[in-house]
Design a protein around this motif. Structure first.
Motif, PDB file in Angstrom:
ATOM      1  N   VAL A   1      -1.674  16.758   6.049  1.00 51.37           N
ATOM      2  CA  VAL A   1      -2.266  17.945   6.307  1.00 51.37           C
ATOM      3  C   VAL A   1      -3.628  17.498   6.172  1.00 51.37           C
ATOM      4  O   VAL A   1      -4.028  17.062   4.992  1.00 51.37           O
ATOM      5  CB  VAL A   1      -1.841  19.090   5.537  1.00 51.37           C
ATOM      6  N   VAL A   2      -4.703  17.748   7.193  1.00 49.83           N
ATOM      7  CA  VAL A   2      -6.056  17.620   6.929  1.00 49.83           C
ATOM      8  C   VAL A   2      -6.679  18.828   6.969  1.00 49.83           C
ATOM      9  O   VAL A   2      -6.270  19.885   7.450  1.00 49.83           O
ATOM     10  CB  VAL A   2      -6.501  17.059   8.423  1.00 49.83           C
ATOM     11  N   ALA A   3      -7.365  19.100   5.561  1.00 51.61           N
ATOM     12  CA  ALA A   3      -7.930  20.168   5.214  1.00 51.61           C
ATOM     13  C   ALA A   3      -9.307  20.150   4.755  1.00 51.61           C
ATOM     14  O   ALA A   3      -9.463  19.166   3.723  1.00 51.61           O
ATOM     15  CB  ALA A   3      -6.967  21.128   4.687  1.00 51.61           C
ATOM     16  N   PHE A   4     -10.172  20.952   4.782  1.00 53.59           N
ATOM     17  CA  PHE A   4     -11.279  20.866   3.943  1.00 53.59           C
ATOM     18  C   PHE A   4     -12.013  22.279   3.904  1.00 53.59           C
ATOM     19  O   PHE A   4     -11.919  23.023   4.805  1.00 53.59           O
ATOM     20  CB  PHE A   4     -12.423  19.923   4.425  1.00 53.59           C
ATOM     21  N   LEU A   5     -12.686  22.626   2.769  1.00 53.24           N
ATOM     22  CA  LEU A   5     -13.188  23.808   2.712  1.00 53.24           C
ATOM     23  C   LEU A   5     -14.937  23.764   2.884  1.00 53.24           C
ATOM     24  O   LEU A   5     -15.677  23.009   2.602  1.00 53.24           O
ATOM     25  CB  LEU A   5     -13.259  24.274   1.092  1.00 53.24           C
ATOM     26  N   LYS A   6     -15.416  24.609   3.722  1.00 54.15           N
ATOM     27  CA  LYS A   6     -16.727  24.542   4.173  1.00 54.15           C
ATOM     28  C   LYS A   6     -17.370  26.209   4.336  1.00 54.15           C
ATOM     29  O   LYS A   6     -16.860  26.654   4.863  1.00 54.15           O
ATOM     30  CB  LYS A   6     -17.140  23.629   5.357  1.00 54.15           C
TER      31      LYS A   6
ATOM     32  N   ALA B   1      -7.924  23.409   8.508  1.00 51.29           N
ATOM     33  CA  ALA B   1      -6.801  22.660   8.403  1.00 51.29           C
ATOM     34  C   ALA B   1      -5.902  22.511   9.699  1.00 51.29           C
ATOM     35  O   ALA B   1      -5.958  23.264  10.482  1.00 51.29           O
ATOM     36  CB  ALA B   1      -5.988  23.384   7.260  1.00 51.29           C
ATOM     37  N   CYS B   2      -5.198  21.452   9.618  1.00 52.59           N
ATOM     38  CA  CYS B   2      -4.487  21.035  10.759  1.00 52.59           C
ATOM     39  C   CYS B   2      -3.502  20.134  10.284  1.00 52.59           C
ATOM     40  O   CYS B   2      -3.652  19.191   9.123  1.00 52.59           O
ATOM     41  CB  CYS B   2      -5.177  20.534  12.089  1.00 52.59           C
ATOM     42  N   ALA B   3      -2.288  20.010  11.118  1.00 52.71           N
ATOM     43  CA  ALA B   3      -1.314  18.925  10.797  1.00 52.71           C
ATOM     44  C   ALA B   3      -1.261  18.200  12.047  1.00 52.71           C
ATOM     45  O   ALA B   3      -0.868  18.434  13.053  1.00 52.71           O
ATOM     46  CB  ALA B   3       0.150  19.670  10.392  1.00 52.71           C
ATOM     47  N   PRO B   4      -1.732  17.012  11.995  1.00 56.14           N
ATOM     48  CA  PRO B   4      -1.790  15.989  13.168  1.00 56.14           C
ATOM     49  C   PRO B   4      -0.480  15.357  13.262  1.00 56.14           C
ATOM     50  O   PRO B   4       0.332  15.326  12.425  1.00 56.14           O
ATOM     51  CB  PRO B   4      -2.753  14.877  12.727  1.00 56.14           C
ATOM     52  N   LEU B   5      -0.353  14.963  14.578  1.00 61.12           N
ATOM     53  CA  LEU B   5       0.865  14.148  15.023  1.00 61.12           C
ATOM     54  C   LEU B   5       0.835  12.726  14.691  1.00 61.12           C
ATOM     55  O   LEU B   5       0.134  12.295  14.786  1.00 61.12           O
ATOM     56  CB  LEU B   5       1.096  14.081  16.355  1.00 61.12           C
TER      57      LEU B   5
ATOM     58  N   ILE C   1      -5.140   4.533   8.231  1.00 60.06           N
ATOM     59  CA  ILE C   1      -6.151   3.982   9.110  1.00 60.06           C
ATOM     60  C   ILE C   1      -5.160   3.632  10.210  1.00 60.06           C
ATOM     61  O   ILE C   1      -5.811   3.739  11.424  1.00 60.06           O
ATOM     62  CB  ILE C   1      -6.832   2.710   8.799  1.00 60.06           C
ATOM     63  N   SER C   2      -3.986   3.654  10.109  1.00 59.75           N
ATOM     64  CA  SER C   2      -3.057   3.364  11.475  1.00 59.75           C
ATOM     65  C   SER C   2      -2.544   4.698  12.090  1.00 59.75           C
ATOM     66  O   SER C   2      -2.141   4.508  13.288  1.00 59.75           O
ATOM     67  CB  SER C   2      -1.829   2.691  11.080  1.00 59.75           C
ATOM     68  N   ILE C   3      -3.091   5.903  11.861  1.00 54.94           N
ATOM     69  CA  ILE C   3      -2.753   6.982  12.248  1.00 54.94           C
ATOM     70  C   ILE C   3      -4.116   7.745  13.239  1.00 54.94           C
ATOM     71  O   ILE C   3      -4.608   8.313  12.426  1.00 54.94           O
ATOM     72  CB  ILE C   3      -2.183   8.387  11.196  1.00 54.94           C
ATOM     73  N   SER C   4      -3.925   7.673  14.359  1.00 53.43           N
ATOM     74  CA  SER C   4      -4.999   7.797  15.266  1.00 53.43           C
ATOM     75  C   SER C   4      -5.228   9.545  15.084  1.00 53.43           C
ATOM     76  O   SER C   4      -6.243  10.098  15.166  1.00 53.43           O
ATOM     77  CB  SER C   4      -4.955   7.613  16.769  1.00 53.43           C
ATOM     78  N   GLY C   5      -4.155  10.190  14.996  1.00 58.82           N
ATOM     79  CA  GLY C   5      -4.059  11.834  14.898  1.00 58.82           C
ATOM     80  C   GLY C   5      -4.849  12.248  13.686  1.00 58.82           C
ATOM     81  O   GLY C   5      -5.360  13.390  14.026  1.00 58.82           O
TER      82      GLY C   5
ATOM     83  N   GLN D   1      -8.588  12.290  15.129  1.00 60.89           N
ATOM     84  CA  GLN D   1      -8.430  13.395  15.908  1.00 60.89           C
ATOM     85  C   GLN D   1      -8.545  14.881  15.344  1.00 60.89           C
ATOM     86  O   GLN D   1      -9.259  15.757  15.994  1.00 60.89           O
ATOM     87  CB  GLN D   1      -7.615  13.336  16.935  1.00 60.89           C
ATOM     88  N   GLY D   2      -7.721  14.824  14.317  1.00 61.79           N
ATOM     89  CA  GLY D   2      -7.719  16.089  13.573  1.00 61.79           C
ATOM     90  C   GLY D   2      -9.260  16.571  12.972  1.00 61.79           C
ATOM     91  O   GLY D   2      -9.574  17.623  12.987  1.00 61.79           O
TER      92      GLY D   2
END
Length: 428
Positions: free
Chosen positions: A93-98, A104-108, A120-124, A127-128
């Motif tokens: 789960v990619v998330a940050f507070l600003k 937030a998002c859940a990349p594939l 580093i092997s996850i391109s999503g 992209q997220g």
């Protein structure tokens, strides 16, 4: 797989509210296939909000130490998290507070999640990040103070694109200021010739050019782009062993592969040599290089014979026809190591004048700014020395005896005495 925009609300029961969420069923089907048995479904907004705030230490109960979250083994140096949901872990789960908003998002992830793959092997993931940063910029432009300024999405996107073009560049840490005034670029090229000449058939003479390109750029702007192009003169020798300043942004690989170390190297690049760079404020050396010129600029013959307390010397010099006969100054230094002071000199010069530095045991032949039309000059004479005094006279462990005529790194050895021999490049 899913995107969330959450407002952080400290002091409220939940400490936050999901303002927007979106799930993508087609991507979720792909996640099931790729993740296999390690697949974890996207939870509802309520459980997701609670788990995310807990992981980000933004909930009301985050004051207590939690082993699974706060131990040293869980130090998180990225904005990628794993959220405990329903006895399983939703990752990544990619998330940050600003500015009070949590993006937030859940990349594939197009592979199984156990064992956990490297980020580093996850391109999503990248992209997220790009998606979330784009959302933040959009809301900043379209609704900067909570009031919608333009409901037309295309206008907002155009404004974002335009702003990205005119946005001022950030001042780099290594550049302490900017220049204001008339733009100008100053470039100078300095070349030193290193040479060893023996005047012997069984020992080959060696020589090499070592050059440096110095720049001073007075240009307005934070990060101006400059390109310097060097071209060889007619029948000029290719540049080799090129070293560039760190400010050079790109370079043709052919420039870097040309080397003087390998005598069989046929990768010589004849230019033009282009150096694009972002200059610092101060003067700097853009590059260094070597060059194997066909002949040394000055050919010399030096002979010295010892008779009692006197030395008989003969020096012949010839300027090569390819060298422009015009100098700022030209002089030859003839030191006499490991001897006493000079007490008497008798000499004859065909051109120029001779200065005697008695206490330094040194003769300086001042040729001037050009050779005569014949391009050849000569010096002959005798030198007498007094008692040796190690405190004042020059001493050299290598030059035992009467061995060399020296001018900077340009050596002409006594043809009647043994001399150390150099092989290959003078830089080795």
């Amino acid at each position: 797989r899913a995107v969330w925009l959450i407002s952080h609300e400290p002091g409220t029961p939940l400490c936050g509210t999901v303002r927007f969420s979106r799930r993508y069923p087609t991507v979720e089907k792909r996640a099931k296939v790729f993740n296999g048995t390690s697949y974890v479904p996207i939870p509802e907004d309520g459980p997701f909000l609670k788990a995310l705030l807990f992981e980000l230490r933004l909930s009301n109960d985050d004051k207590d130490f939690v082993q699974s979250r706060d131990s040293c083994s869980r130090i998180n140096k990225t904005s990628v998290y794993g959220l405990p949901v329903g006895g399983e872990e939703l990752w990544p789960v990619v998330a940050f507070l600003k500015s009070g908003m949590i993006y937030a998002c859940a990349p594939l992830v197009e592979q199984v999640l156990s064992p956990r793959p490297a980020l580093i092997s996850i391109s999503g993931i990248s992209q997220g990040f790009e998606l979330l940063l784009g959302c933040r910029i959009f809301f900043t432009q379209a609704c900067p103070f909570g009031t919608l300024l333009d409901a037309n999405l295309q206008n907002s996107l155009d404004s974002i694109n335009f702003a990205s073009v005119i946005q001022s560049q950030k001042q780099p840490a290594w550049k302490t200021g900017t220049y204001k005034g008339k733009p100008q670029v100053s470039i100078s090229i300095t070349e030193n010739v290193k040479s060893m000449q023996y005047d012997k058939q069984d020992i080959a003479d060696t020589w090499q050019v070592v050059g440096a390109v110095t720049c001073k750029c007075d240009l307005e702007g934070i990060m101006p782009n400059v390109t310097v192009s060097l071209s060889l003169p007619t029948n000029g020798s290719p540049l080799q062993d090129i070293l560039v300043h760190p400010c050079v942004t790109s370079l043709d690989s052919a420039i870097l592969t040309s080397s003087s170390i390998d005598a069989m190297d046929d990768s010589a690049f004849s230019g033009p040599y282009k150096f694009p760079f972002t200059p610092p404020l101060e003067s700097f050396n853009l590059c260094y290089y070597t060059s194997q010129v066909p002949v040394p600029p000055i050919l010399g013959f030096y002979q010295i014979k010892e008779e009692d307390i006197q030395l008989k010397i003969t020096v012949n010099l010839k300027l090569h026809e390819s060298v422009k006969n015009n100098f700022e100054f030209c002089e030859v230094h003839i030191p006499f190591y490991n001897r006493g002071p000079i007490t008497h000199v008798e000499y004859k010069v065909s051109f120029g004048q001779l200065e005697v530095f008695r206490e330094k045991s040194l003769l300086v032949w001042i040729i001037g700014q050009k050779f005569p039309k014949s391009m050849e000059i000569s010096l002959s004479g005798t030198v007498t020395f007094g008692a040796k005094s190690h405190e004042k006279q020059p001493f050299d462990q290598i030059c035992i005896g009467d061995r060399k005529l020296i001018s900077s790194d340009y050596y002409i050895w006594n043809s009647k005495a043994p001399a150390p021999v150099t092989y290959g490049s003078l830089l080795l």
